[in-house]
Structure formats: structure tokens, C-alpha cells
Design a protein around this motif. Structure first.
Motif, PDB file in Angstrom:
ATOM      1  N   ARG A 127      -5.202  38.011 -13.179  1.00 19.19           N
ATOM      2  CA  ARG A 127      -5.855  37.704 -14.462  1.00 19.19           C
ATOM      3  C   ARG A 127      -5.045  38.257 -15.631  1.00 19.19           C
ATOM      4  O   ARG A 127      -4.981  37.644 -16.703  1.00 19.19           O
ATOM      5  CB  ARG A 127      -7.274  38.278 -14.469  1.00 19.19           C
ATOM      6  N   ARG A 128      -4.414  39.403 -15.436  1.00 15.97           N
ATOM      7  CA  ARG A 128      -3.606  39.993 -16.510  1.00 15.97           C
ATOM      8  C   ARG A 128      -2.402  39.123 -16.865  1.00 15.97           C
ATOM      9  O   ARG A 128      -2.107  38.910 -18.046  1.00 15.97           O
ATOM     10  CB  ARG A 128      -3.109  41.383 -16.083  1.00 15.97           C
ATOM     11  N   VAL A 129      -1.695  38.614 -15.846  1.00 17.17           N
ATOM     12  CA  VAL A 129      -0.452  37.888 -16.124  1.00 17.17           C
ATOM     13  C   VAL A 129      -0.701  36.435 -16.516  1.00 17.17           C
ATOM     14  O   VAL A 129       0.190  35.779 -17.067  1.00 17.17           O
ATOM     15  CB  VAL A 129       0.518  37.956 -14.931  1.00 17.17           C
ATOM     16  N   LEU A 130      -1.901  35.911 -16.224  1.00 16.91           N
ATOM     17  CA  LEU A 130      -2.194  34.521 -16.570  1.00 16.91           C
ATOM     18  C   LEU A 130      -2.527  34.370 -18.049  1.00 16.91           C
ATOM     19  O   LEU A 130      -3.250  35.189 -18.628  1.00 16.91           O
ATOM     20  CB  LEU A 130      -3.370  34.003 -15.740  1.00 16.91           C
ATOM     21  N   ALA A 131      -2.019  33.300 -18.633  1.00 14.11           N
ATOM     22  CA  ALA A 131      -2.385  32.955 -20.004  1.00 14.11           C
ATOM     23  C   ALA A 131      -3.799  32.389 -20.021  1.00 14.11           C
ATOM     24  O   ALA A 131      -4.307  31.921 -18.995  1.00 14.11           O
ATOM     25  CB  ALA A 131      -1.398  31.919 -20.549  1.00 14.11           C
ATOM     26  N   PRO A 132      -4.474  32.420 -21.176  1.00 12.75           N
ATOM     27  CA  PRO A 132      -5.778  31.759 -21.280  1.00 12.75           C
ATOM     28  C   PRO A 132      -5.678  30.304 -20.816  1.00 12.75           C
ATOM     29  O   PRO A 132      -4.716  29.603 -21.160  1.00 12.75           O
ATOM     30  CB  PRO A 132      -6.109  31.864 -22.763  1.00 12.75           C
ATOM     31  N   ASP A 133      -6.645  29.881 -20.037  1.00 16.73           N
ATOM     32  CA  ASP A 133      -6.677  28.545 -19.430  1.00 16.73           C
ATOM     33  C   ASP A 133      -5.639  28.361 -18.326  1.00 16.73           C
ATOM     34  O   ASP A 133      -5.477  27.248 -17.815  1.00 16.73           O
ATOM     35  CB  ASP A 133      -6.509  27.434 -20.480  1.00 16.73           C
ATOM     36  N   GLY A 134      -4.946  29.446 -17.950  1.00 15.16           N
ATOM     37  CA  GLY A 134      -4.035  29.364 -16.815  1.00 15.16           C
ATOM     38  C   GLY A 134      -4.801  29.169 -15.520  1.00 15.16           C
ATOM     39  O   GLY A 134      -5.999  29.464 -15.427  1.00 15.16           O
ATOM     40  N   ARG A 135      -4.110  28.694 -14.502  1.00 13.73           N
ATOM     41  CA  ARG A 135      -4.759  28.338 -13.242  1.00 13.73           C
ATOM     42  C   ARG A 135      -4.326  29.267 -12.109  1.00 13.73           C
ATOM     43  O   ARG A 135      -3.159  29.651 -12.004  1.00 13.73           O
ATOM     44  CB  ARG A 135      -4.403  26.900 -12.867  1.00 13.73           C
ATOM     45  N   ILE A 136      -5.290  29.609 -11.248  1.00  7.81           N
ATOM     46  CA  ILE A 136      -5.022  30.391 -10.050  1.00  7.81           C
ATOM     47  C   ILE A 136      -5.412  29.568  -8.829  1.00  7.81           C
ATOM     48  O   ILE A 136      -6.438  28.875  -8.832  1.00  7.81           O
ATOM     49  CB  ILE A 136      -5.781  31.732 -10.061  1.00  7.81           C
ATOM     50  N   VAL A 137      -4.584  29.627  -7.790  1.00 10.17           N
ATOM     51  CA  VAL A 137      -4.852  28.914  -6.542  1.00 10.17           C
ATOM     52  C   VAL A 137      -4.611  29.882  -5.385  1.00 10.17           C
ATOM     53  O   VAL A 137      -3.535  30.477  -5.277  1.00 10.17           O
ATOM     54  CB  VAL A 137      -3.954  27.671  -6.400  1.00 10.17           C
ATOM     55  N   LEU A 138      -5.614  30.035  -4.533  1.00 13.04           N
ATOM     56  CA  LEU A 138      -5.528  30.885  -3.349  1.00 13.04           C
ATOM     57  C   LEU A 138      -5.736  30.030  -2.103  1.00 13.04           C
ATOM     58  O   LEU A 138      -6.659  29.216  -2.058  1.00 13.04           O
ATOM     59  CB  LEU A 138      -6.596  31.979  -3.386  1.00 13.04           C
ATOM     60  N   LEU A 139      -4.887  30.235  -1.109  1.00  9.37           N
ATOM     61  CA  LEU A 139      -5.002  29.497   0.152  1.00  9.37           C
ATOM     62  C   LEU A 139      -4.964  30.481   1.307  1.00  9.37           C
ATOM     63  O   LEU A 139      -4.137  31.398   1.324  1.00  9.37           O
ATOM     64  CB  LEU A 139      -3.848  28.498   0.285  1.00  9.37           C
ATOM     65  N   GLY A 140      -5.870  30.304   2.256  1.00  8.70           N
ATOM     66  CA  GLY A 140      -5.843  31.170   3.432  1.00  8.70           C
ATOM     67  C   GLY A 140      -6.913  30.779   4.427  1.00  8.70           C
ATOM     68  O   GLY A 140      -7.812  30.000   4.132  1.00  8.70           O
ATOM     69  N   GLN A 141      -6.823  31.343   5.611  1.00  8.21           N
ATOM     70  CA  GLN A 141      -7.799  31.049   6.649  1.00  8.21           C
ATOM     71  C   GLN A 141      -8.741  32.221   6.825  1.00  8.21           C
ATOM     72  O   GLN A 141      -8.398  33.376   6.571  1.00  8.21           O
ATOM     73  CB  GLN A 141      -7.129  30.743   7.977  1.00  8.21           C
ATOM     74  N   ALA A 173     -11.007  34.911   3.057  1.00 11.60           N
ATOM     75  CA  ALA A 173     -10.962  33.531   2.562  1.00 11.60           C
ATOM     76  C   ALA A 173     -12.357  33.005   2.249  1.00 11.60           C
ATOM     77  O   ALA A 173     -12.544  32.270   1.275  1.00 11.60           O
ATOM     78  CB  ALA A 173     -10.268  32.626   3.576  1.00 11.60           C
ATOM     79  N   ARG A 174     -13.356  33.406   3.051  1.00  9.91           N
ATOM     80  CA  ARG A 174     -14.721  32.956   2.777  1.00  9.91           C
ATOM     81  C   ARG A 174     -15.269  33.629   1.509  1.00  9.91           C
ATOM     82  O   ARG A 174     -16.279  33.182   0.959  1.00  9.91           O
ATOM     83  CB  ARG A 174     -15.635  33.245   3.958  1.00  9.91           C
TER      84      ARG A 174
END
Length: 253
Positions: A127-141, A173-174
């Protein structure tokens, strides 16, 4: 896909497992879906956390992004530079990224959060490094949801759960949705992509599960041997089946 970014002491072995995962059916399409969810404009900066050998960094760069990969393992970064000499990869921890506040438009972590010491700290750093309206994507099992066809269902459940419990956060992941909401992200969405494998390429992963369960004392040497023998025979007979649900979370800063 099933056995990535785990507690391997030998980086060369981990790299082979990662390469096998990337070669499995549907892996390229799932990576592409993570890129799509980032919604990056041309030239936008994106950080790939736990970049490993740099495949995603290279693919995002080819798509026109300014991609930065970070990984704490020097051997991984050396492999990344060898395979993709022109990519930008850096030694860093997920909870201490070498980036100014609000610098990136996209943040991606693929099969990483289950081994992090402090996932909450990593998300706060995202959250710190993302600009406003930036997107985060997490993938895992979710490591407890591995589905394996077997004539020994009770033993199989014991193996799957014992293997999961060797990881720092096997069920994270859940929890992606709750974690993202708790960290202040918005527009949180969850997808589940289930991959089904029937190829002999899964045998080393299944053997690894049995070995891990044996080492924890959850099963005996004989049980591990008999279970692996069954899976090996299934592979020979064309009866092997492993299903792995992958949780894909995306959100907006």
C-alpha cells in the motif's frame, strides 16, 4: 504450481520446481490474467514481489510496462539476470521494498505470501509503494485444498494437511480478501482458477508431499512408500488426477 516458493534449501531445486510449474497447462494463461487485472497503462511502473527467475518481469516488460522484480535470494536474481539480461531485478524483502512512496501503479505477488514471515507487513508495504488508484494482484493456492485421487483417502488427507502445516501460512490464499480489506484496499475481487493435472510431471510434487509428511511424523515410512507407489502406478495407467484451486485476488489502492 503446487510446490512453489516452499522451504527448499537448494535454490537449484526450487528453480527446477518453478520451471516445471510454469510449464504446466494453463500456467501462461493464469499469468496473463494477473497482468490483465493490473490494468497497466503503457510505461506504467509495476513491481513483481518474489520475482524468482524473472519470467513475469520479462513478460511485463515486453508488454510495455516498466517492470521491477524483487527477491531476497541472490541465487534467484543471478538466474534472472542470466535468463533475461535486460530486466530490472533487485535484492529486497517484501516488507521493505526499495521504492519511494506511491511510485508504482501495479503490485504483483505470485505464489509468495504463504512463505512470508509477516504477510500483514508485506501488504502494508504494498500500500505504501502503490500510487492512488494503483492495482494489487495476489495469486496463490490454499495448501489444504489440494485434491488428489487415491484409493487411500484418509492417508491422502493426512499427507495434504501435514505438508500444508510445514509452511508458515498455508491457508493464506483463502484470506486474501479479508487481508486486503483490512489493509484499506478497495474494489476487492476474488477469482478461483482450478487446474487439473493428469501427467506424470506431477509425480515429483506428490513424492515431495509424502516425504514432507513422513518427516513431520504424520505418516510412517511404509505409508509414504505405499502411497507414492500407488500414485506412480496411477501415472503409468493414465489414472493420475490432481486438482489445484488457485486463488486470484485483485484490488485498488
Amino acid at each position: 504450481m503446487a510446490d512453489t516458493h516452499t522451504a527448499y534449501t537448494d535454490t537449484d531445486t526450487l528453480i527446477r520446481v518453478l520451471d516445471a510449474a510454469d510449464a504446466m497447462p494453463g500456467a501462461a494463461q493464469l499469468r496473463a490474467r494477473t497482468y490483465e487485472l493490473l490494468r497497466l497503462a503503457p510505461g506504467a511502473t509495476v513491481v513483481d514481489v518474489g520475482c524468482g527467475t524473472g519470467r513475469a518481469v520479462a513478460e511485463l516488460t515486453r508488454q510495455g510496462a516498466t517492470a521491477i522484480g524483487v527477491d531476497p535470494d541472490p541465487a534467484m536474481l543471478t538466474a534472472a539476470h542470466t535468463r533475461f539480461p535486460d530486466i530490472d531485478v533487485r535484492a529486497a524483502d517484501a516488507a521493505d521494498l526499495p521504492l519511494p512512496d506511491g511510485q508504482v501503479r501495479g503490485y504483483r505477488a505470485d505464489k509468495v505470501y504463504h512463505v512470508l514471515p509477516d504477510p500483514h507487513a508485506a501488504l502494508a508495504e504494498a500500500r505504501r509503494v502503490l500510487a492512488p488508484d494503483g492495482r494489487i494482484v495476489l495469486l496463490g493456492q490454499d495448501w489444504d485444498t489440494l485434491v488428489i485421487d487415491s484409493d487411500q483417502p484418509t492417508l491422502t488427507r493426512r499427507i495434504v494437511h501435514a505438508r500444508a502445516d510445514t509452511l508458515p501460512h498455508p491457508r493464506i490464499a483463502r484470506a486474501y480478501r479479508a487481508l486486503l480489506l483490512d489493509t484499506g484496499f478497495q474494489n476487492v475481487e476474488i477469482e478461483v482458477h482450478t487446474s487439473v493435472f493428469t501427467e506424470t510431471t506431477m509425480l515429483p510434487i506428490l513424492t515431495g508431499h509424502a516425504t514432507a509428511a513422513r518427516r513431520t511424523g504424520a505418516i510412517s515410512d511404509d505409508q509414504a512408500e505405499h502411497w507414492v507407489d500407488e500414485q506412480t502406478q496411477r501415472a503409468r495407467d493414465g489414472r493420475l488426477l490432481v486438482a489445484i484451486p488457485m486463488f486470484l485476488a485483485s484490488a485498488t489502492r
